[in-house]
Each structure stands twice: as structure tokens, then as C-alpha cells.
Write a protein that holds these residues in place. Structure first.
Motif, PDB file in Angstrom:
ATOM      1  N   THR A  74       0.832  -1.205   0.000  1.00  0.00           N
ATOM      2  CA  THR A  74       0.000   0.000   0.000  1.00  0.00           C
ATOM      3  C   THR A  74       0.873   1.265   0.000  1.00  0.00           C
ATOM      4  N   VAL A  77       1.514   1.830  -3.651  1.00  0.00           N
ATOM      5  CA  VAL A  77       0.315   2.372  -4.301  1.00  0.00           C
ATOM      6  C   VAL A  77       0.149   3.851  -3.924  1.00  0.00           C
ATOM      7  N   ARG A  78       0.378   4.181  -2.650  1.00  0.00           N
ATOM      8  CA  ARG A  78       0.255   5.572  -2.191  1.00  0.00           C
ATOM      9  C   ARG A  78       1.242   6.476  -2.929  1.00  0.00           C
ATOM     10  N   SER A  91      -4.839   3.222  -1.998  1.00  0.00           N
ATOM     11  CA  SER A  91      -4.081   2.627  -0.893  1.00  0.00           C
ATOM     12  C   SER A  91      -4.946   2.616   0.364  1.00  0.00           C
ATOM     13  N   THR A  95      -5.972  -0.781   2.423  1.00  0.00           N
ATOM     14  CA  THR A  95      -5.661  -0.893   3.853  1.00  0.00           C
ATOM     15  C   THR A  95      -6.921  -1.164   4.669  1.00  0.00           C
TER      16      THR A  95
END
Ligand SMILES: Nc1ncnc2c1ncn2[C@@H]1O[C@H](COP(=O)(O)OP(=O)(O)O)[C@@H](O)[C@H]1O
Ligand SMILES: [Mg+2]
Length: 396
Positions: A74, A77-78, A91, A95
Motif C-alpha cells: 500500500t 500504491v500511495r 491505498s 488498507t
């Protein structure tokens, strides 16, 4: 477009199908091992390395982040989000969907049917918690289990208590959930892409197993969903910030009960069961949305000092009732209505001709000071103590 599929399993059925679907449509596509990225925060702008070299430009990513690498995955992705690269699953969404408690908390205020669930920590609160969700038999779940592992059906209060104590003694957090007996051994998996369900199947457990996971030997069959199931699945995915999701629902007596929303749904079982090109519909959706990378709306709308976002409720006694949005005077006070929520339906960009009704909720952007007086008092819990009498009680 140029698409990166983030996956550690390049040869798996799902990754292969997605890659082929992208190539068939004339896109450029690479499968990149999520764990080989380096997040680079050393320069002026957020950047990414891949296998030690600066990553070339991509228009979109499709994250397929496994459960064992949620934190790193994540974060990658962030970083793509910070670089304005489109991702169907944020993200934030990945999460939140990973943790069964967090997902349930986020969904719970949006009028989506869910099995009654509670979460307690102290031994002394366990029995009351089980009784609150309907008593034994009761379902006990580890917060981050998958494939049915960590989901237990406890037949009696005593057994439930023992299981919970055992798990908590090994520092595991557990959810207590009503056993939806009318759906025993059966559930529905709906595959949501964008704002529709593109395929759905029913999973049926083997023998007297109550978990219908395919990994627990469950079998699958294609189903056509009723509208209430479709609506629940799409709304659950949207609220979780996921545009590609597998939504699992139990078939309750009163309709769908959402159990979980998966951010990297497997495609093999559902494509085989339904004979539909789900991979193709995912790629088409990304292609259609690629111009709209994720924007952190709240953050962007609160950078002007004194401005912010607030929800204004139209109360029955309010003089807004019966007025159109245009007549409401909001615009004159520098307040824009972004959406109007009426019951469970949401009207985006409501027109100035809309007549306001009691119970409407307006999501507004504007001067905080102007909006302060229009925000309803904080919601109160029902009062449990008796009101004092109007007249003071005099001692005899
Ligand atoms: N509250 C419940 N009532 C009845 N069956 C349930 C309940 N919760 C889970 N199940 C069954 O157990 C399976 C696994 O539960 P789930 O919460 O989806 O965990 P996992 O993430 O491990 O798949 C479900 O697919 C369903 O068949
Ligand atoms: Mg599941």
C-alpha cells in the motif's frame, strides 16, 4: 495507455488474464513485482525506483497486493497516487478492507446490511458481547484472516468464551459476529467493477462445513443477483474506495448482509463459473477512468484558510424546508452544495431548482464560519437517565 500490474505472481491465472486482456486491447502492459519498488523521497517530487532504476512513466496501475505484504504494497500504491498515476483501488481502500473490524466500522454508518458484530477486549465483557449479537452459536473471527482461516463457529457460550480467551491470550484480536444460520454454508461473491456488478456467483460449502470459501472445498455456481444485492455490493465497494472488488455477502432473511470487501479478488473461479470476460471489463474500466487520478478531496478543499467541508442537515423545523437550493441563500453566503443526500440516494451537483425536504443532508464546501450555525447539534445517544422534574424537589 501504459499500464503496470503490481503483482508478485506473474504466472497466476488472474495476472495472466489481466495482462492478456490489456494486450488484446492494444495497451502497453508490464507486470511489476511489488516488492522490487523503492519509494524515493529524496528529490523535489515524489518518485519511484524499480529494481534500483528510476521507473518510467505509467498512466495507470492495477494493484494486486497480497495479504502478506499489505504495508509495503500500500505504500507503493500511495506513492503512485502522489505521482498522479491512476489506480482503481486506492491505498486507503486496500488498507481498510484488509482489516475486518475497520471495514465494518467504515461501512456501518451507510445503511448497508451487515451481520451484527461486536469487538471487546476485557474478559469481563465477552459474555455480554456474545449476547448482544444474539447468543450462541456465534461466529468468532480473527481481524486479518483470509480463505476461511481464522473463522470459527462456536456452538455454545462456554466454548465461545474459551476460544476468545485462548486467542486473546496469544495477543490476537477477535471479532464476535452473529451466526447468520439461514445462510449457513452459502454466500454470494459479487465482482464489482466501477459502479456495477459485472459477475456474481454463489459459493456452497462441502458437507457440514459452514465456511463456503473455495479454499475450504466450496463449490461455485453463477447467479443473477437481485437488485438489492447489486446495490449493496456496489455501495460497499464505493464506500471502501475500491473500483475493483469482490464483495462477499450472506443471504439473510431480510436481504444481503455484507461480510467483507476484497481488494484483489481472484478471477479464476468466477470467470469459470460465469463464462464472462471479467479481466476485459477491468481493463476497459481503467482505460475509461485513466484521466481521473485519485485526488485527496478533503485535503485539497481545506488548504484555503477559513474554508472547509461540512454536512448541513435540513431539519424539520428549518426554514430551508420547501425552498429550492437557489432560494436557500447558501450561494450568497459563499457556500456550494456538492451533493444532496436524501435517504440512501445521493444527488451529485444538485441543481438550484431542487426543492429541499426535511431530512436532506447537504455536503457543502464554503466558509466555515458561515456554516457553523447550520450544522445540527451533535447526535445524542438515547437518554438512559430519567429527566429531572421541572419543579425542584424540596426536602421535607
Ligand atoms: N456471520 C456469519 N454467519 C454465517 N456464516 C459466516 C459468517 N461469517 C462468515 N461465514 C462463512 O465463513 C466464510 C469465511 O468468512 P469471511 O469473513 O469471508 O473470512 P475470510 O476472509 O477468511 O474469507 C464465509 O464465506 C461464510 O461462508
Ligand atoms: Mg471471505
Amino acid at each position: 495507455m501504459k499500464l503496470a500490474i503490481l503483482s508478485r505472481a506473474p504466472r497466476s491465472y488472474s495476472t495472466q488474464r489481466l495482462r492478456t486482456a490489456a494486450l488484446d486491447r492494444g495497451h502497453e502492459v508490464k507486470v511489476l513485482n511489488t516488492l522490487r519498488f523503492g519509494i524515493d523521497l529524496s528529490g523535489d517530487e515524489p518518485d519511484l525506483q524499480f529494481r534500483g532504476k528510476r521507473l518510467s512513466h505509467y498512466d495507470a496501475i492495477l494493484p494486486r497486493i497480497g495479504n502478506s505484504i499489505t504495508y509495503f504494497g500500500t505504500a507503493v500504491v500511495r506513492q503512485f497516487e502522489q505521482m498522479d498515476v491512476y489506480t482503481p483501488n486506492t491505498s486507503w481502500g486496500i488498507t481498510n478492507s484488509r482489516d475486518k473490524l475497520r471495514a465494518t466500522q467504515i461501512l456501518s454508518r451507510h445503511h448497508i446490511g451487515m451481520p451484527a458484530t461486536t469487538f471487546v477486549r476485557d474478559r469481563a465483557d465477552v459474555i455480554a458481547a456474545i449476547e448482544r449479537v444474539g447468543g450462541a452459536p456465534v461466529v468468532i473471527k480473527l481481524l486479518e484472516g483470509t480463505q476461511g482461516i481464522g473463522v470459527i463457529l462456536a456452538p455454545t457460550l462456554k466454548v465461545a468464551e474459551a476460544i476468545i480467551e485462548t486467542l486473546q491470550s496469544t495477543r490476537q484480536n477477535v471479532l464476535i459476529q452473529r451466526f447468520v444460520s439461514e445462510s449457513k454454508g452459502r454466500d454470494i461473491r459479487a465482482l464489482v467493477v466501477g459502479d456495477r456488478v459485472v459477475a456474481a456467483m454463489r459459493r456452497v460449502a462441502q458437507g457440514d462445513e459452514f465456511r463456503s470459501n473455495v479454499h475450504r472445498g466450496g463449490t461455485v455456481e453463477a447467479v443473477t443477483l437481485d437488485e438489492d444485492y447489486e446495490r449493496a455490493a456496489v455501495r460497499a465497494a464505493q464506500i471502501m474506495g475500491l473500483r475493483v472488488a469482490g464483495v462477499d455477502m450472506l443471504e439473510g432473511n431480510e436481504g444481503p448482509l455484507v461480510m467483507e470487501v476484497n481488494s484483489s479478488p481472484g478471477l479464476e473461479g468466477i470467470e469459470r463459473a460465469t463464462d464472462l470476460d471479467i479481466a476485459g471489463s477491468i481493463i476497459d474500466h481503467i482505460d475509461n477512468q485513466v484521466a481521473f487520478p485519485e485526488i485527496d478531496v478533503r485535503q485539497r478543499l481545506t488548504v484555503s484558510t477559513g474554508y472547509g467541508v461540512a454536512e448541513i442537515a435540513v431539519q424539520a423545523a428549518s426554514d430551508l424546508v420547501g425552498k429550492t437550493l437557489g432560494e436557500s441563500g447558501l450561494r450568497e453566503r459563499d457556500i456550494s452544495a456538492l451533493t444532496l443526500q436524501r435517504g440512501t440516494s445521493v444527488i451529485p451537483n444538485p441543481h438550484s431548482r431542487h426543492v429541499l425536504e426535511a431530512g436532506d443532508r447537504l455536503l457543502c464546501f464554503g466558509k466555515l464560519e458561515e456554516m457553523r450555525s447550520m450544522i445540527p447539534g451533535r447526535r445524542r445517544r438515547t437518554r438512559r437517565v430519567k429527566k429531572l422534574p421541572a419543579e425542584p424537589i424540596h426536602e421535607a
